[in-house]
Design an enzyme around this catalytic site. Structure first.
Site, PDB file in Angstrom:
ATOM      1  N   ILE A 113     -47.831  40.496  -3.938  1.00 28.19           N
ATOM      2  CA  ILE A 113     -47.513  39.070  -3.858  1.00 28.19           C
ATOM      3  C   ILE A 113     -47.685  38.623  -2.415  1.00 28.19           C
ATOM      4  O   ILE A 113     -47.165  39.259  -1.492  1.00 28.19           O
ATOM      5  CB  ILE A 113     -46.115  38.757  -4.436  1.00 28.19           C
ATOM      6  CG1 ILE A 113     -45.828  37.268  -4.293  1.00 28.19           C
ATOM      7  CG2 ILE A 113     -45.015  39.589  -3.826  1.00 28.19           C
ATOM      8  CD1 ILE A 113     -44.799  36.758  -5.282  1.00 28.19           C
ATOM      9  N   PRO A 167     -50.154  34.305   8.838  1.00 20.71           N
ATOM     10  CA  PRO A 167     -49.970  34.616  10.269  1.00 20.71           C
ATOM     11  C   PRO A 167     -49.064  33.593  10.964  1.00 20.71           C
ATOM     12  O   PRO A 167     -48.256  33.952  11.814  1.00 20.71           O
ATOM     13  CB  PRO A 167     -51.403  34.567  10.824  1.00 20.71           C
ATOM     14  CG  PRO A 167     -52.276  34.886   9.648  1.00 20.71           C
ATOM     15  CD  PRO A 167     -51.587  34.314   8.442  1.00 20.71           C
ATOM     16  N   GLU A 203     -35.875  40.181  -6.386  1.00 19.08           N
ATOM     17  CA  GLU A 203     -36.520  40.874  -5.257  1.00 19.08           C
ATOM     18  C   GLU A 203     -35.452  41.336  -4.263  1.00 19.08           C
ATOM     19  O   GLU A 203     -35.476  42.469  -3.782  1.00 19.08           O
ATOM     20  CB  GLU A 203     -37.505  39.914  -4.569  1.00 19.08           C
ATOM     21  CG  GLU A 203     -37.971  40.413  -3.209  1.00 19.08           C
ATOM     22  CD  GLU A 203     -39.160  39.640  -2.633  1.00 19.08           C
ATOM     23  OE1 GLU A 203     -39.720  38.775  -3.328  1.00 19.08           O
ATOM     24  OE2 GLU A 203     -39.527  39.932  -1.480  1.00 19.08           O
ATOM     25  N   GLU A 253     -31.189  36.389   8.510  1.00 16.35           N
ATOM     26  CA  GLU A 253     -30.661  35.083   8.942  1.00 16.35           C
ATOM     27  C   GLU A 253     -30.873  34.043   7.836  1.00 16.35           C
ATOM     28  O   GLU A 253     -30.018  33.171   7.616  1.00 16.35           O
ATOM     29  CB  GLU A 253     -31.366  34.606  10.226  1.00 16.35           C
ATOM     30  CG  GLU A 253     -31.025  35.410  11.470  1.00 16.35           C
ATOM     31  CD  GLU A 253     -31.799  36.730  11.572  1.00 16.35           C
ATOM     32  OE1 GLU A 253     -32.606  37.055  10.678  1.00 16.35           O
ATOM     33  OE2 GLU A 253     -31.573  37.446  12.565  1.00 16.35           O
TER      34      GLU A 253
END
Ligand SMILES: Cc1cc2nc3c(=O)[nH]c(=O)nc-3n(C[C@H](O)[C@H](O)[C@H](O)COP(=O)(O)OP(=O)(O)OC[C@H]3O[C@@H](n4cnc5c(N)ncnc54)[C@H](O)[C@@H]3O)c2cc1C
Length: 385
Positions: A129, A134, A248, A373
Site C-alpha cells: 500500500i 517524498p 493496521e 505524535e
C-alpha cells in the site's frame, strides 16, 4: 497472566506456522541472515506461505481462502515471527494479510475479487500500500500523485517512497489525487499492477533495521492504469484509508508487544548464564528490577492489545483505541529493546545476537503506520482538545 484470547484452533494454527517458520525461514543454514544481507525475502517464500494456508485466511472459500474472519489468526502470525526473531520477514507478511487485504475484501467489485483474491491467497500476488510520498507522510491530504482520467484509463504521475514490499509487490494500492482542487475529498485508491506502462520501481532503500524487508521508492510517469482498477469510488480514498487504519495500527501494536516478550525471554536466558563478579548478572538487584519492570509493563500492554483484538473482531475497535495501542506499545517496544540490550553488554551491540537486530528493527515502529505524535493527535482530538 493466562491469556484467554485464543482457542485450540488458533493454537494448532500457531503450531503449524511455527513449523513453517523453522522449515522455510529460519531453517537451512543462515537463510534468514542471507535475506537480511540481500535486503529482501525471495518471492517464493510468499508462495510457500500461501501453500501452507498462512495468507489471506479471511478470504472467502470461493476465492481460495479459509473464510476465517478472525483477526486472531493474523495475530498468531505476527507474534510467531517476533518470537522467532524474524520480524523483518514478519512485516512483509503482516502487511499483506493485516493491512492490504482488508481493502481488497471491502472495496473490490466481484470481477476485481475474481482477478485478485485467489493470487493474494496463494502468494502469487504480493501486495503493498502506497500512501507516503517524498514530500508528505503524516499530512496525507497534501499528497501530489495525480491520476487524470483519460477514457478507459487513469494517467498517473508522481512518486511514492518507503513502500513496504515495494520491490516484491504485484498489486500496489496507491493513493492518488483524482481531484487536486480538493484535499481529503480529492483522494482515490487505484490498484497499480506489476508491469503497468509508466510505472517503475526505484531503489530498495537501505535502512538501519528491518533489513530483510524490501522498502522501496515507486515512480509513475504517465502510467496507464485501467479504470477498472479503481477501488470503490473516486474521492472515497481518504475515508477508506481512515477506516482501515485501526486494524493496521493494532497489527503494529500487537507485533510490538510480542517483540517485547521475545526480547525479555532472550534477556532472561542471557542474564542467568552470564557471570560478572562471580555471580550471574541477573542476580544483581538492578537487573532484577529492570526485568521485573519490563515484564510488568509488557504484561499490561498485552492485556490491552488482546482486548483491542476482541473489539476489532466485534466491529468495535475505535480509531482512538487503536491509536493508543499503537503509540503505547511501540514506545514500550523501544524501551524494552534499549534496556534489554544494556543487559547484554557489548554482545548486545553485535548483530549476531537477536537482541541487536530487534533493537534496530524496533525503531521504525514509532514512525510508520502514522508517527506516534499523530496517534496522540487522534486521541487528543477525541478528548475535545
Ligand atoms: C520502514 C518503513 C516502512 C514504511 N512502509 C510504508 C508503506 O508500506 N506505505 C506507506 O504509505 N508508507 C510507509 N512508510 C512511511 C511512514 O508511514 C511515514 O514515514 C510516516 O507516516 C511519517 O511520515 P514522514 O516520514 O513523511 O514524516 P513527516 O510527516 O515529515 O513527520 C516527521 C516527524 O514530524 C513530527 N510530526 C509530523 N506531523 C506532526 C504533527 N501534526 N504533530 C506533531 N508532530 C508531528 C513527527 O515526529 C514525525 O515523525 C514506511 C516508513 C518506513 C520508515
Amino acid at each position: 497472566m493466562r491469556r484467554n484470547l485464543f482457542d485450540d484452533v488458533h493454537e494448532d494454527f500457531r503450531e503449524s506456522f511455527r513449523t513453517f517458520l523453522s522449515r522455510e525461514v529460519i531453517g537451512g543454514e543462515g537463510r534468514y541472515e542471507q535475506w537480511e544481507r540481500d535486503g529482501i525475502v525471495p518471492r517464493e517464500v510468499f508462495a510457500l506461505a500461501g501453500r501452507g494456508g498462512f495468507l489471506g485466511m479471511s478470504v472467502p472459500e470461493r476465492y481460495g481462502g479459509a473464510g476465517a474472519e478472525d483477526f486472531r489468526f493474523n495475530l498468531v502470525i505476527g507474534e510467531a515471527c517476533q518470537r522467532a526473531g524474524v520480524g523483518s520477514f514478519g512485516l512483509g507478511i503482516t502487511l499483506h494479510n493485516d493491512i492490504s487485504l482488508p481493502y481488497f475484501l471491502r472495496y473490490c467489485t466481484e470481477s476485481q475479487r475474481e482477478r485478485w483474491l485467489p493470487g493474494i491467497v496463494s502468494g502469487e500476488l504480493i501486495t503493498a500500500i502506497a500512501m507516503t510520498e517524498p514530500g508528505i507522510g503524516s499530512d496525507l491530504a497534501s499528497m501530489s500523485t495525480r491520476a487524470r482520467r483519460d477514457g478507459e484509463h487513469y494517467v498517473v504521475d508522481g512518486s511514492k517512497t518507503f513502500i513496504t514490499n515495494g520491490i516484491n509487490a504485484d498489486l500496489i494500492i496507491t493513493a492518488v489525487k483524482t481531484d487536486p482542487s480538493e484535499r481529503h475529498r480529492g483522494i482515490s485508491l487505484l490498484v497499480i499492477e506489476r508491469g503497468t506502462d509508466g510505472f517503475e520501481r526505484g531503489r530498495n532503500l537501505e535502512k538501519i533495521g528491518q533489513h530483510a524487508q524490501d522498502t522501496a521508492e515507486l515512480s509513475f510517469s504517465g502510467a496507464h492504469v485501467p479504470v477498472e482498477n479503481l477501488l470503490g469510488s473516486e474521492g472515497e480514498g481518504f475515508v477508506q484509508l481512515v477506516s482501515n487504519l485501526p486494524q493496521e495500527r493494532l497489527s503494529i501494536a500487537a507485533s510490538a508487544v510480542a517483540a517485547g516478550e521475545a526480547m525479555i525471554g532472550w534477556t532472561l536466558d542471557y542474564v542467568r548464564e552470564r557471570k560478572a563478579f562471580g555471580q550471574p548478572i541477573g542476580s544483581f538487584q538492578s537487573s532484577r528490577f529492570t526485568l521485573a519492570e519490563l515484564r510488568g509493563e509488557v504484561d499490561v500492554a498485552r492485556v490491552y492489545v488482546d482486548r483491542c483484538a476482541q473489539a476489532l473482531d466485534e466491529g468495535e475497535l475505535t480509531a482512538e483505541d487503536a491509536a493508543s495501542a499503537k503509540w503505547w506499545c511501540t514506545d514500550l517496544q523501544g524501551r524494552v529493546a534499549d534496556r534489554c540490550l544494556q543487559l547484554f553488554g557489548g554482545y548486545g551491540y553485535m548483530t549476531e545476537y537477536p537482541i541487536a537486530r530487534a533493537f534496530a528493527d524496533a525503531r521504525v515502529t514509532r514512525i510508520y503506520g502514522g508517527a506516534n505524535e499523530i496517534m496522540k493527535e487522534i486521541v487528543g482530538r477525541s478528548l475535545g482538545l
